[in-house]
Design a protein around this motif. Structure first.
Motif, PDB file in Angstrom:
ATOM      1  N   ARG A  86       0.903  -1.294   0.035  1.00  0.00           N
ATOM      2  CA  ARG A  86      -0.020   0.169   0.021  1.00  0.00           C
ATOM      3  C   ARG A  86       0.953   1.358  -0.048  1.00  0.00           C
ATOM      4  NH1 ARG A  86      -3.419  -3.123  -0.922  1.00  0.00           N
ATOM      5  NH2 ARG A  86      -5.592  -3.071  -0.139  1.00  0.00           N
ATOM      6  N   LEU A  87       2.042   1.244   0.771  1.00  0.00           N
ATOM      7  CA  LEU A  87       2.830   2.322   0.545  1.00  0.00           C
ATOM      8  C   LEU A  87       3.480   2.719  -0.710  1.00  0.00           C
ATOM      9  CD1 LEU A  87       5.087   1.940   3.999  1.00  0.00           C
ATOM     10  CD2 LEU A  87       3.481   3.838   3.367  1.00  0.00           C
ATOM     11  N   GLU A  88       3.821   1.676  -1.584  1.00  0.00           N
ATOM     12  CA  GLU A  88       4.288   1.793  -2.581  1.00  0.00           C
ATOM     13  C   GLU A  88       3.228   2.360  -3.626  1.00  0.00           C
ATOM     14  OE1 GLU A  88       6.282  -0.880  -6.488  1.00  0.00           O
ATOM     15  OE2 GLU A  88       5.140  -1.725  -4.863  1.00  0.00           O
ATOM     16  N   GLN A  89       1.847   1.687  -3.541  1.00  0.00           N
ATOM     17  CA  GLN A  89       1.027   2.231  -4.288  1.00  0.00           C
ATOM     18  C   GLN A  89       0.628   3.414  -4.102  1.00  0.00           C
ATOM     19  OE1 GLN A  89      -2.593  -0.113  -3.823  1.00  0.00           O
ATOM     20  NE2 GLN A  89      -4.070   1.289  -4.868  1.00  0.00           N
ATOM     21  N   TYR A  90       0.346   3.947  -2.966  1.00  0.00           N
ATOM     22  CA  TYR A  90      -0.258   5.226  -2.624  1.00  0.00           C
ATOM     23  C   TYR A  90       0.769   6.453  -2.600  1.00  0.00           C
ATOM     24  CZ  TYR A  90      -4.346   2.969  -1.369  1.00  0.00           C
ATOM     25  OH  TYR A  90      -5.436   2.122  -0.916  1.00  0.00           O
ATOM     26  N   PHE A  91       2.165   6.123  -2.246  1.00  0.00           N
ATOM     27  CA  PHE A  91       2.921   7.138  -1.935  1.00  0.00           C
ATOM     28  C   PHE A  91       4.396   7.070  -2.908  1.00  0.00           C
ATOM     29  CE2 PHE A  91       0.504   6.457   2.048  1.00  0.00           C
ATOM     30  CZ  PHE A  91       0.147   7.617   2.029  1.00  0.00           C
ATOM     31  N   GLU A  92       4.801   5.871  -3.567  1.00  0.00           N
ATOM     32  CA  GLU A  92       5.809   5.854  -4.495  1.00  0.00           C
ATOM     33  C   GLU A  92       5.413   5.860  -5.778  1.00  0.00           C
ATOM     34  OE1 GLU A  92       9.283   3.199  -2.880  1.00  0.00           O
ATOM     35  OE2 GLU A  92       7.774   2.279  -1.858  1.00  0.00           O
ATOM     36  N   GLN A  93       4.598   5.376  -5.976  1.00  0.00           N
ATOM     37  CA  GLN A  93       3.830   5.367  -7.328  1.00  0.00           C
ATOM     38  C   GLN A  93       2.253   5.804  -7.400  1.00  0.00           C
ATOM     39  OE1 GLN A  93       4.750   1.409  -8.978  1.00  0.00           O
ATOM     40  NE2 GLN A  93       6.790   1.680  -9.018  1.00  0.00           N
ATOM     41  N   PRO A  94       2.105   6.880  -6.862  1.00  0.00           N
ATOM     42  CA  PRO A  94       0.631   7.599  -6.753  1.00  0.00           C
ATOM     43  C   PRO A  94       0.163   7.912  -7.982  1.00  0.00           C
ATOM     44  CG  PRO A  94       2.110   9.168  -6.398  1.00  0.00           C
ATOM     45  CD  PRO A  94       3.125   8.041  -6.537  1.00  0.00           C
ATOM     46  N   ALA A  95      -1.305   7.787  -8.162  1.00  0.00           N
ATOM     47  CA  ALA A  95      -1.916   8.105  -9.388  1.00  0.00           C
ATOM     48  C   ALA A  95      -1.891   9.567  -9.336  1.00  0.00           C
ATOM     49  CB  ALA A  95      -3.477   7.717  -9.320  1.00  0.00           C
ATOM     50  N   PRO A  96      -1.768  10.140 -10.831  1.00  0.00           N
ATOM     51  CA  PRO A  96      -1.558  11.395 -11.115  1.00  0.00           C
ATOM     52  C   PRO A  96      -2.585  12.227 -10.647  1.00  0.00           C
ATOM     53  CG  PRO A  96      -1.090  10.249 -13.210  1.00  0.00           C
ATOM     54  CD  PRO A  96      -1.675   9.105 -12.012  1.00  0.00           C
ATOM     55  N   LYS A  97      -2.569  13.446 -10.054  1.00  0.00           N
ATOM     56  CA  LYS A  97      -3.551  14.470  -9.439  1.00  0.00           C
ATOM     57  C   LYS A  97      -4.431  13.820  -8.541  1.00  0.00           C
ATOM     58  CE  LYS A  97      -4.060  16.566 -14.007  1.00  0.00           C
ATOM     59  NZ  LYS A  97      -4.990  16.967 -15.122  1.00  0.00           N
ATOM     60  N   GLY A 141       4.115  18.007 -10.262  1.00  0.00           N
ATOM     61  CA  GLY A 141       4.838  16.665 -10.670  1.00  0.00           C
ATOM     62  C   GLY A 141       4.403  15.791  -9.602  1.00  0.00           C
ATOM     63  N   VAL A 142       4.672  14.472 -10.269  1.00  0.00           N
ATOM     64  CA  VAL A 142       4.340  13.247  -9.694  1.00  0.00           C
ATOM     65  C   VAL A 142       5.574  12.430  -9.125  1.00  0.00           C
ATOM     66  CG1 VAL A 142       3.374  10.806 -10.105  1.00  0.00           C
ATOM     67  CG2 VAL A 142       2.418  13.024 -11.153  1.00  0.00           C
ATOM     68  N   MET A 143       5.473  11.955  -7.775  1.00  0.00           N
ATOM     69  CA  MET A 143       6.533  11.303  -7.244  1.00  0.00           C
ATOM     70  C   MET A 143       6.987  10.312  -7.920  1.00  0.00           C
ATOM     71  SD  MET A 143       5.706  11.455  -3.225  1.00  0.00           S
ATOM     72  CE  MET A 143       3.946  10.770  -3.505  1.00  0.00           C
ATOM     73  N   LYS A 144       8.224   9.610  -8.019  1.00  0.00           N
ATOM     74  CA  LYS A 144       8.839   8.561  -8.588  1.00  0.00           C
ATOM     75  C   LYS A 144       9.468   7.638  -7.605  1.00  0.00           C
ATOM     76  CE  LYS A 144       9.096  10.783 -13.101  1.00  0.00           C
ATOM     77  NZ  LYS A 144       9.842  11.167 -14.235  1.00  0.00           N
ATOM     78  N   SER A 145       9.524   6.510  -7.780  1.00  0.00           N
ATOM     79  CA  SER A 145       9.970   5.268  -6.856  1.00  0.00           C
ATOM     80  C   SER A 145      11.249   4.979  -7.378  1.00  0.00           C
ATOM     81  CB  SER A 145       9.076   4.215  -6.788  1.00  0.00           C
ATOM     82  OG  SER A 145       9.749   3.117  -6.191  1.00  0.00           O
ATOM     83  N   THR A 146      12.416   4.646  -6.558  1.00  0.00           N
ATOM     84  CA  THR A 146      13.642   4.263  -6.887  1.00  0.00           C
ATOM     85  C   THR A 146      13.658   2.687  -6.630  1.00  0.00           C
ATOM     86  OG1 THR A 146      14.230   4.514  -4.538  1.00  0.00           O
ATOM     87  CG2 THR A 146      14.827   6.502  -6.254  1.00  0.00           C
ATOM     88  N   LYS A 147      12.653   2.141  -6.040  1.00  0.00           N
ATOM     89  CA  LYS A 147      12.557   0.570  -5.637  1.00  0.00           C
ATOM     90  C   LYS A 147      11.375   0.129  -6.080  1.00  0.00           C
ATOM     91  CE  LYS A 147      15.527   0.862  -1.675  1.00  0.00           C
ATOM     92  NZ  LYS A 147      15.834   0.282  -0.425  1.00  0.00           N
ATOM     93  N   LYS A 148      11.284  -0.973  -6.128  1.00  0.00           N
ATOM     94  CA  LYS A 148      10.078  -1.859  -6.436  1.00  0.00           C
ATOM     95  C   LYS A 148       9.646  -3.027  -5.724  1.00  0.00           C
ATOM     96  CE  LYS A 148       6.612  -2.941  -9.382  1.00  0.00           C
ATOM     97  NZ  LYS A 148       5.360  -2.077  -9.816  1.00  0.00           N
ATOM     98  N   ILE A 149       8.645  -2.993  -4.824  1.00  0.00           N
ATOM     99  CA  ILE A 149       8.316  -3.766  -3.638  1.00  0.00           C
ATOM    100  C   ILE A 149       7.553  -5.052  -4.533  1.00  0.00           C
ATOM    101  CG2 ILE A 149       7.515  -4.342  -1.481  1.00  0.00           C
ATOM    102  CD1 ILE A 149       7.827  -1.432  -0.987  1.00  0.00           C
ATOM    103  N   ASN A 150       6.036  -4.655  -4.345  1.00  0.00           N
ATOM    104  CA  ASN A 150       5.050  -5.378  -4.941  1.00  0.00           C
ATOM    105  C   ASN A 150       5.323  -6.733  -4.607  1.00  0.00           C
ATOM    106  OD1 ASN A 150       2.647  -5.565  -6.250  1.00  0.00           O
ATOM    107  ND2 ASN A 150       3.622  -6.253  -8.396  1.00  0.00           N
TER     108      ASN A 150
END
Length: 246
Positions: free
Chosen positions: A141-152, A230-239
């Motif tokens: 959920r952290l990845e979904q909401y804060f590392e790769q959030p939906a635009p806007k 701007g939209v946040m981007k992740s440096t890691k991939k959990i999933n």
């Protein structure tokens, strides 16, 4: 305690006072940001590079309202809206995780039970496995909401959704423990105290991992703005995928 320190270092002023202070300044140099006040939020503004002023009219308000007010204030006066700054995002999320860890520790203390000889209804390994999968759900959920959030989608919206998901996860964990205790009624070799201690250690490790994760992605957005810019981007991939029950 960190929030008290935040409030102490920022002088509070009324909006009219703020406007008077910066009447002759380049308006784009005045940044409007949000900060956490307990479980609520406040709005602050100040010249870029200087300690901002907290706004007296805009303290202790809900996150989504705070974002709306802050964005409107910036637009109305030509200021620069920066949203929730990385350090505030980190603190807000870590405080939520800390409160959550106390809740599930209490759940374990209450619902991990056993027979008259103190033998638990689930093993130490089963408890650890259950919590392992539990924390994977939170990381995803952290990845979904804060590392790769939906635009806007603003931080406030993501933050509130994340908190609601945590509430559901806590209910799921409680239900699993209740079902194991009330339906199984088959004691195992491990003692209740041993299972509870293992759970406590697993929860502490899970919280530590989540906090490091939060630090990682808040560093990434140090120079980024909220979704409008701007939209946040992740440096890691959990999933990560929860392990199958053995």
């Amino acid at each position: 305690m960190a929030q008290l320190a935040h409030e102490a270092k920022n002088k509070a002023v009324h909006i009219a006072e703020l406007l008077a202070l910066y009447a002759t300044e380049n308006k784009e140099d005045i940044e409007v940001t949000l900060y956490q006040v307990g479980e609520e939020w406040g709005i602050q503004a100040g010249k870029r590079g200087e300690t901002p002023f907290s706004l007296k009219e805009m303290e202790f308000i809900h996150a989504d309202m705070a974002e709306q007010f802050a964005s409107h204030l910036a637009k109305q006066h030509g200021f620069t809206y920066r949203g929730v700054m990385p350090n505030e995002k980190e603190m807000a999320l870590q405080q939520v995780i800390e409160r959550y860890s106390k809740e599930i520790l209490q759940t374990v203390e209450t619902y991990v039970s056993g027979d008259k000889q103190g033998r638990a209804y689930l093993t130490k390994n089963e408890m650890e496995h259950m919590l392992h999968n539990h924390f994977i759900r939170i990381e995803n959920r952290l990845e979904q909401y804060f590392e790769q959030p939906a635009p806007k989608v603003t931080f406030a919206e993501r933050f509130e959704t994340f908190k609601n998901d945590l509430k559901q996860f806590a209910k799921d964990l409680k239900q699993s423990l209740v079902e194991r205790s009330t339906k199984t009624k088959e004691a195992v070799f491990d003692q209740v105290d041993v299972v509870k201690l293992a759970a406590e250690a697993k929860i502490k490790a899970g919280v530590s991992s989540l906090n490091e994760r939060i630090k990682d992605f808040t560093k990434v957005v140090d120079v980024m703005l909220e979704p409008e810019v701007g939209v946040m981007k992740s440096t890691k991939k959990i999933n990560k995928q929860p392990e199958l029950e053995r």
